[in-house]
Scaffold this motif. Structure first.
Motif, PDB file in Angstrom:
ATOM      1  N   PRO A 366      10.022  35.754  -7.743  1.00  0.00           N
ATOM      2  CA  PRO A 366       8.936  34.900  -8.217  1.00  0.00           C
ATOM      3  C   PRO A 366       8.726  35.029  -9.721  1.00  0.00           C
ATOM      4  N   VAL A 367       8.426  33.906 -10.370  1.00  0.00           N
ATOM      5  CA  VAL A 367       8.120  33.892 -11.800  1.00  0.00           C
ATOM      6  C   VAL A 367       6.756  33.249 -11.955  1.00  0.00           C
ATOM      7  N   LEU A 368       5.784  34.033 -12.423  1.00  0.00           N
ATOM      8  CA  LEU A 368       4.402  33.563 -12.436  1.00  0.00           C
ATOM      9  C   LEU A 368       3.945  33.119 -13.815  1.00  0.00           C
ATOM     10  N   THR A 369       4.864  32.902 -14.743  1.00  0.00           N
ATOM     11  CA  THR A 369       4.480  32.476 -16.089  1.00  0.00           C
ATOM     12  C   THR A 369       4.883  31.031 -16.327  1.00  0.00           C
ATOM     13  N   ALA A 370       4.486  30.526 -17.502  1.00  0.00           N
ATOM     14  CA  ALA A 370       4.755  29.124 -17.828  1.00  0.00           C
ATOM     15  C   ALA A 370       6.235  28.813 -17.915  1.00  0.00           C
ATOM     16  N   SER A 371       7.098  29.833 -18.029  1.00  0.00           N
ATOM     17  CA  SER A 371       8.532  29.611 -18.194  1.00  0.00           C
ATOM     18  C   SER A 371       9.281  29.480 -16.875  1.00  0.00           C
ATOM     19  N   GLY A 372       8.582  29.617 -15.758  1.00  0.00           N
ATOM     20  CA  GLY A 372       9.261  29.722 -14.478  1.00  0.00           C
ATOM     21  C   GLY A 372      10.192  28.581 -14.153  1.00  0.00           C
ATOM     22  N   VAL A 373       9.721  27.334 -14.319  1.00  0.00           N
ATOM     23  CA  VAL A 373      10.551  26.186 -13.947  1.00  0.00           C
ATOM     24  C   VAL A 373      11.813  26.127 -14.793  1.00  0.00           C
ATOM     25  N   GLN A 374      11.684  26.376 -16.107  1.00  0.00           N
ATOM     26  CA  GLN A 374      12.859  26.344 -16.980  1.00  0.00           C
ATOM     27  C   GLN A 374      13.866  27.418 -16.613  1.00  0.00           C
ATOM     28  N   LEU A 375      13.370  28.635 -16.278  1.00  0.00           N
ATOM     29  CA  LEU A 375      14.276  29.739 -16.005  1.00  0.00           C
ATOM     30  C   LEU A 375      15.112  29.505 -14.762  1.00  0.00           C
ATOM     31  N   ARG A 376      14.592  28.735 -13.818  1.00  0.00           N
ATOM     32  CA  ARG A 376      15.365  28.470 -12.604  1.00  0.00           C
ATOM     33  C   ARG A 376      16.641  27.696 -12.906  1.00  0.00           C
ATOM     34  N   ARG A 377      16.701  27.060 -14.086  1.00  0.00           N
ATOM     35  CA  ARG A 377      17.890  26.278 -14.442  1.00  0.00           C
ATOM     36  C   ARG A 377      18.952  27.121 -15.129  1.00  0.00           C
ATOM     37  N   GLY A 378      18.669  28.409 -15.366  1.00  0.00           N
ATOM     38  CA  GLY A 378      19.618  29.277 -16.042  1.00  0.00           C
ATOM     39  C   GLY A 378      19.494  29.191 -17.550  1.00  0.00           C
ATOM     40  N   LEU A 379      20.412  29.862 -18.249  1.00  0.00           N
ATOM     41  CA  LEU A 379      20.382  29.880 -19.704  1.00  0.00           C
ATOM     42  C   LEU A 379      20.736  28.517 -20.286  1.00  0.00           C
ATOM     43  N   ALA A 380      20.038  28.143 -21.342  1.00  0.00           N
ATOM     44  CA  ALA A 380      20.409  26.938 -22.071  1.00  0.00           C
ATOM     45  C   ALA A 380      21.760  27.163 -22.745  1.00  0.00           C
ATOM     46  N   THR A 381      22.435  26.091 -23.065  1.00  0.00           N
ATOM     47  CA  THR A 381      23.724  26.229 -23.744  1.00  0.00           C
ATOM     48  C   THR A 381      23.564  26.304 -25.256  1.00  0.00           C
ATOM     49  N   GLU A 382      22.410  25.902 -25.752  1.00  0.00           N
ATOM     50  CA  GLU A 382      22.128  26.017 -27.183  1.00  0.00           C
ATOM     51  C   GLU A 382      20.614  25.946 -27.382  1.00  0.00           C
ATOM     52  N   PRO A 383      20.113  26.567 -28.461  1.00  0.00           N
ATOM     53  CA  PRO A 383      18.673  26.506 -28.705  1.00  0.00           C
ATOM     54  C   PRO A 383      18.224  25.069 -28.926  1.00  0.00           C
ATOM     55  N   TYR A 384      17.114  24.697 -28.314  1.00  0.00           N
ATOM     56  CA  TYR A 384      16.580  23.350 -28.475  1.00  0.00           C
ATOM     57  C   TYR A 384      15.354  23.418 -29.375  1.00  0.00           C
ATOM     58  N   ARG A 385      15.421  22.747 -30.521  1.00  0.00           N
ATOM     59  CA  ARG A 385      14.311  22.764 -31.473  1.00  0.00           C
ATOM     60  C   ARG A 385      13.481  21.489 -31.284  1.00  0.00           C
ATOM     61  N   ARG A 386      12.628  21.550 -30.281  1.00  0.00           N
ATOM     62  CA  ARG A 386      11.819  20.398 -29.927  1.00  0.00           C
ATOM     63  C   ARG A 386      10.923  19.974 -31.075  1.00  0.00           C
ATOM     64  N   TRP A 387      10.510  20.929 -31.899  1.00  0.00           N
ATOM     65  CA  TRP A 387       9.558  20.620 -32.969  1.00  0.00           C
ATOM     66  C   TRP A 387      10.117  19.613 -33.971  1.00  0.00           C
ATOM     67  N   ARG A 388      11.437  19.504 -34.063  1.00  0.00           N
ATOM     68  CA  ARG A 388      12.025  18.567 -35.028  1.00  0.00           C
ATOM     69  C   ARG A 388      11.590  17.125 -34.745  1.00  0.00           C
ATOM     70  N   ASN A 389      11.304  16.807 -33.486  1.00  0.00           N
ATOM     71  CA  ASN A 389      10.847  15.456 -33.146  1.00  0.00           C
ATOM     72  C   ASN A 389       9.438  15.174 -33.672  1.00  0.00           C
ATOM     73  N   TYR A 390       8.737  16.214 -34.077  1.00  0.00           N
ATOM     74  CA  TYR A 390       7.333  16.080 -34.487  1.00  0.00           C
ATOM     75  C   TYR A 390       7.101  16.554 -35.920  1.00  0.00           C
TER      76      TYR A 390
END
Length: 406
Positions: A366-390
């Motif tokens: 079980p993962v009880l933090t805000a990251s739980g859903v993302q972690l179920r998908r495994g490691l990302a293949t590269e860092p995603y800089r979402r802030w660049r869109n904003y």
């Protein structure tokens, strides 16, 4: 039961509650949270939708549905949330959850200006409600760094309980601390305890030991070697009871960064993993996330930047005093070379390498933090800089971060 990680029992009781109150959306929401934390987002989404059928005006249900669902252009849910927001008005307590949900939805369909508008309105409502004052945390940190100096560390070095059992994971929210915990949790000799209140219990023990001292800092300085043995030993006993037979027990409670000095005095062989991610991405990720526990600093772009700077100052203070006790895990380096970085962290933790450490997304833990859903998908293949869109909207954040934004 959910917070204790006893999800099967939690699900059983939520199902019974739902059977007893079939028109109440509350048990469905609770059961959805359990399914989400178990790693079944589609089942959670179905339960949240059932809750919305019972109460289409439930902002909580809309927010939680948005957390487990990916929105696509033309999604009817977006119009329904906008209509509900219009009917409730922004003076309603439900406005902030709806605005956060809409912000995520617009982000996912690429409407970044609309997403920022909704997130900005949500954060302003939360900031007004919580009234965070960054100067208070900064003043408190200054007092801590002054009290826990090199002299105190030399004077009381090695007097606490010698157990290597405690392993602390520290870092800003959204910096990779849950990912670090999951990697370590894959090891058969490691128990990941999550965000436990163990340091709070140690501080309560400190107050009982030194009732005549004016505050935590004075009480810490007044501790004898026997006191430190008692404090550390009691903590180790609680952790041992929590996970019998394990070589390490992790603790990733936010706020423990303030208490590294105190922890080290009581538990001189405890180790600390500090997680760090690109400053702007970390701060922006905090600002756009409605944390379950509040985290009052996160609802203003300037405040979250000031807190990030403060966190870095504290870590550097402790690193100067305890260079061999703190391991720095860089999120971007972990994504680029997961095997090498994970091996280095596991070696620092003092246990042998196990390939299961990089299979965390299959563990079912079980993962009880805000990251739980993302972690179920495994490691990302590269860092995603979402802030660049904003970026055009983030002037206050970039200005407050200064050189750390580079």
């Amino acid at each position: 039961l959910t917070e204790a990680g006893k999800l099967a029992r939690a699900a059983e009781l939520a199902s019974r509650a739902q059977a007893l109150a079939p028109t109440d959306p509350g048990p469905l929401l609770r059961l959805g949270h359990v399914r989400r934390d178990e790693g079944h987002p589609s089942e959670a989404a179905a339960l949240y939708r059932r809750a919305l059928e019972l109460d289409p005006r439930s902002a909580e249900a809309w927010l939680h549905l948005s957390e487990v669902e990916q929105f696509r252009p033309g999604a009817p849910e977006i119009d329904r949330m906008e209509a509900l927001l219009g009917s409730l008005g922004e003076s309603s307590a439900a406005a902030a959850p709806l605005l956060f949900a809409l912000g995520k939805a617009y982000d996912e369909i690429g409407e970044f200006d609309r997403a920022f508008d909704r997130l900005d309105r949500a954060n302003r409502l939360m900031a007004e409600r919580l009234r965070y004052d960054p100067a208070q945390d900064e003043a408190w940190a200054e007092r801590i760094m002054k009290a826990f100096d090199a002299g105190l560390m030399r004077e009381k070095s090695g007097q606490g309980d010698p157990s290597p059992l405690p392993l602390f994971i520290l870092g800003m929210p959204r910096s990779g601390s849950t990912l670090a915990e999951q990697i370590l949790a894959g090891h058969p000799e490691v128990h990941a305890a999550g965000e436990i209140a163990e340091v709070g219990r140690m501080l309560e023990d400190l107050t009982r030991l030194k009732p005549g001292e004016p505050d935590y800092l004075a009480a810490s300085r007044a501790l004898s070697g026997e006191d430190l043995q008692r404090l550390g030993g009691a903590s180790v006993a609680r952790l041992t009871a929590l996970a019998p037979g394990k070589a390490r027990v992790t603790n990733k409670t936010p706020g423990n960064t303030f208490h590294i000095g105190f922890i080290h005095l009581a538990l001189p062989h405890a180790r600390f993993v500090e997680t760090r991610r690109e400053a702007v991405e970390t701060c922006f990720a905090c600002w756009r996330m409605p944390f379950r526990g509040g985290l009052a600093f996160s609802y203003d772009l300037r405040h979250v930047a000031r807190y990030y700077r403060l966190h870095r100052r504290l870590i550097e203070h402790w690193r100067a005093l305890l260079p061999d006790r703190i391991f720095s895990l860089r999120y971007e380096e972990l994504i680029a070379a997961p095997d090498a970085v994970a091996r280095a962290m596991v070696e620092f933790a003092g246990v042998s390498w196990d390939p299961a450490c990089l299979e965390f997304h299959r563990s079912g833990r079980p993962v009880l933090t805000a990251s739980g859903v993302q972690l179920r998908r495994g490691l990302a293949t590269e860092p995603y800089r979402r802030w660049r869109n904003y970026e055009r909207h983030l002037g206050p954040l970039l200005e407050e971060l200064g050189e750390l934004a580079e």
